[in-house]
Scaffold this motif. Structure first.
Motif, short mmCIF file in Angstrom:
data_model
loop_
_atom_site.label_atom_id
_atom_site.label_comp_id
_atom_site.label_asym_id
_atom_site.label_seq_id
_atom_site.Cartn_x
_atom_site.Cartn_y
_atom_site.Cartn_z
N THR A 52 -14.65 0.78 11.72
CA THR A 52 -13.90 1.60 12.67
C THR A 52 -12.42 1.22 12.67
OG1 THR A 52 -14.49 0.08 14.46
CG2 THR A 52 -15.88 2.03 14.17
N LYS A 53 -12.13 -0.04 12.31
CA LYS A 53 -10.76 -0.52 12.19
C LYS A 53 -10.72 -1.53 11.05
CE LYS A 53 -9.61 -0.39 17.11
NZ LYS A 53 -9.21 -1.20 18.27
N ALA A 54 -9.63 -1.51 10.28
CA ALA A 54 -9.44 -2.49 9.21
C ALA A 54 -7.94 -2.70 9.02
CB ALA A 54 -10.08 -2.00 7.92
N TRP A 55 -7.58 -3.85 8.43
CA TRP A 55 -6.17 -4.21 8.29
C TRP A 55 -5.87 -4.64 6.86
CZ3 TRP A 55 -9.45 -5.40 12.18
CH2 TRP A 55 -9.13 -4.89 13.43
N CYS A 56 -4.69 -4.26 6.39
CA CYS A 56 -4.21 -4.67 5.07
C CYS A 56 -3.97 -6.18 5.10
CB CYS A 56 -2.91 -3.94 4.73
SG CYS A 56 -2.13 -4.54 3.20
N PRO A 57 -4.49 -6.92 4.10
CA PRO A 57 -4.27 -8.37 4.10
C PRO A 57 -2.83 -8.78 3.79
CG PRO A 57 -5.50 -7.71 2.15
CD PRO A 57 -5.34 -6.49 3.01
N GLN A 58 -2.02 -7.86 3.29
CA GLN A 58 -0.63 -8.20 2.97
C GLN A 58 0.31 -7.92 4.14
OE1 GLN A 58 0.58 -7.34 -0.95
NE2 GLN A 58 2.76 -7.36 -0.48
N GLN A 60 -0.79 -6.44 7.30
CA GLN A 60 -1.54 -6.39 8.56
C GLN A 60 -1.50 -5.03 9.25
OE1 GLN A 60 -3.60 -8.97 9.34
NE2 GLN A 60 -2.89 -9.62 7.35
N GLU A 61 -1.00 -4.01 8.54
CA GLU A 61 -1.01 -2.65 9.07
C GLU A 61 -2.45 -2.12 9.05
OE1 GLU A 61 0.72 1.76 7.90
OE2 GLU A 61 1.84 -0.01 7.26
N GLY A 62 -2.80 -1.31 10.06
CA GLY A 62 -4.12 -0.71 10.08
C GLY A 62 -4.28 0.23 8.89
N ILE A 63 -5.45 0.21 8.27
CA ILE A 63 -5.69 1.09 7.12
C ILE A 63 -6.70 2.16 7.49
CG2 ILE A 63 -5.05 -0.59 5.38
CD1 ILE A 63 -7.98 -1.14 4.88
N THR A 64 -6.52 3.31 6.91
CA THR A 64 -7.41 4.44 7.18
C THR A 64 -8.21 4.84 5.96
OG1 THR A 64 -5.62 5.98 6.63
CG2 THR A 64 -5.88 5.38 8.96
N GLU A 65 -7.82 4.35 4.80
CA GLU A 65 -8.50 4.73 3.57
C GLU A 65 -8.32 3.65 2.52
OE1 GLU A 65 -8.02 8.25 0.26
OE2 GLU A 65 -7.50 8.70 2.33
N MET A 66 -9.33 3.51 1.66
CA MET A 66 -9.25 2.58 0.54
C MET A 66 -9.77 3.33 -0.68
SD MET A 66 -11.09 -1.14 0.08
CE MET A 66 -12.72 -0.52 0.45
N SER A 67 -8.98 3.36 -1.75
CA SER A 67 -9.45 4.01 -2.97
C SER A 67 -9.55 2.97 -4.07
CB SER A 67 -8.50 5.14 -3.38
OG SER A 67 -7.22 4.61 -3.65
N GLN A 68 -10.46 3.22 -5.01
CA GLN A 68 -10.67 2.28 -6.11
C GLN A 68 -10.49 2.99 -7.43
OE1 GLN A 68 -14.19 -0.19 -5.92
NE2 GLN A 68 -14.35 -0.25 -8.15
N ASP A 69 -9.72 2.38 -8.32
CA ASP A 69 -9.55 2.86 -9.69
C ASP A 69 -10.13 1.80 -10.62
OD1 ASP A 69 -7.94 5.34 -9.44
OD2 ASP A 69 -6.53 3.97 -8.47
N THR A 97 -6.46 0.47 -3.65
CA THR A 97 -5.21 0.86 -3.00
C THR A 97 -5.52 1.24 -1.58
OG1 THR A 97 -4.38 1.68 -5.12
CG2 THR A 97 -3.20 2.38 -3.13
N LEU A 98 -4.76 0.70 -0.63
CA LEU A 98 -4.98 0.94 0.79
C LEU A 98 -3.98 1.97 1.30
CD1 LEU A 98 -5.38 -2.80 1.85
CD2 LEU A 98 -7.14 -1.22 1.06
N SER A 99 -4.44 2.79 2.22
CA SER A 99 -3.57 3.80 2.83
C SER A 99 -3.56 3.56 4.34
CB SER A 99 -4.09 5.20 2.55
OG SER A 99 -4.05 5.48 1.17
N PRO A 100 -2.46 3.80 5.00
CA PRO A 100 -1.24 4.44 4.54
C PRO A 100 -0.20 3.48 3.97
CG PRO A 100 -1.10 4.20 6.90
CD PRO A 100 -2.45 3.66 6.47
N CYS A 101 -0.42 2.17 4.00
CA CYS A 101 0.63 1.23 3.57
C CYS A 101 0.89 1.27 2.07
CB CYS A 101 0.31 -0.19 4.01
SG CYS A 101 -1.12 -0.93 3.21
N GLY A 102 -0.11 1.65 1.26
CA GLY A 102 0.08 1.76 -0.18
C GLY A 102 -0.05 0.48 -0.97
N HIS A 103 -0.38 -0.64 -0.31
CA HIS A 103 -0.54 -1.88 -1.05
C HIS A 103 -1.77 -1.79 -1.95
CE1 HIS A 103 2.06 -3.70 2.17
NE2 HIS A 103 2.69 -3.97 1.04
N ALA A 104 -1.63 -2.34 -3.16
CA ALA A 104 -2.71 -2.33 -4.15
C ALA A 104 -3.05 -3.76 -4.53
CB ALA A 104 -2.29 -1.53 -5.38
N PHE A 105 -4.33 -3.98 -4.84
CA PHE A 105 -4.81 -5.32 -5.17
C PHE A 105 -5.79 -5.27 -6.32
CE2 PHE A 105 -3.89 -5.18 -0.64
CZ PHE A 105 -3.05 -6.27 -0.49
N ARG A 106 -5.73 -6.30 -7.17
CA ARG A 106 -6.74 -6.49 -8.20
C ARG A 106 -7.99 -7.02 -7.51
NH1 ARG A 106 -3.73 -9.91 -13.00
NH2 ARG A 106 -1.89 -8.58 -13.18
#
Length: 121
Positions: A52-58, A60-69, A97-106
């Motif tokens: 219901t809530k999640a945060w970017c580890p870089q 700490q902004e709330g994230i609404t979506e996570m996509s995987q490539d 890649t996390l949205s809306p902040c756009g940070h990407a992680f391996r």
């Protein structure tokens, strides 16, 4: 908050002799520039595992979506056939890649991507 650091490329050692990448170059470039996911994404949600809530580890902004490539390696095809997932194809790396902040992680194979805990009472 600790900044996430980028490390050297790990794609070349994952390719077997004769294999080549079958992934858009922009995804490979984003993967090369991304830091490792520093640990599981922290999330809150019910016991069934949905978030219901999640945060970017870089940031700490709330994230609404996570996509995987996925980065896919292929063996050369010696017979006429469409390039679909067949035994000569293998996922060798993943980028989230996390949205809306756009940070990407391996993401390292076998790594826990998110930990979901129940909300405090």
């Amino acid at each position: 908050m600790r900044p996430c650091e980028r490390r050297e490329s790990d794609l070349a050692p994952k390719l077997w002799p004769g294999a080549e990448l079958e992934t858009d170059s922009d995804i490979v470039e984003r993967y090369e520039e991304a830091p490792d996911l520093p640990g599981p994404i922290q999330a809150v949600g019910p016991a069934d595992g949905s978030m219901t809530k999640a945060w970017c580890p870089q940031c700490q902004e709330g994230i609404t979506e996570m996509s995987q490539d996925n980065i896919i390696a292929v063996s050369p095809i010696t017979v006429p056939a469409p390039r679909i997932m067949w035994p000569g194809h293998r996922i060798i790396a993943s980028l989230i890649t996390l949205s809306p902040c756009g940070h990407a992680f391996r993401v390292v194979q076998g790594q826990t991507i998110a930990e979901v805990r129940e909300p405090a009472a």
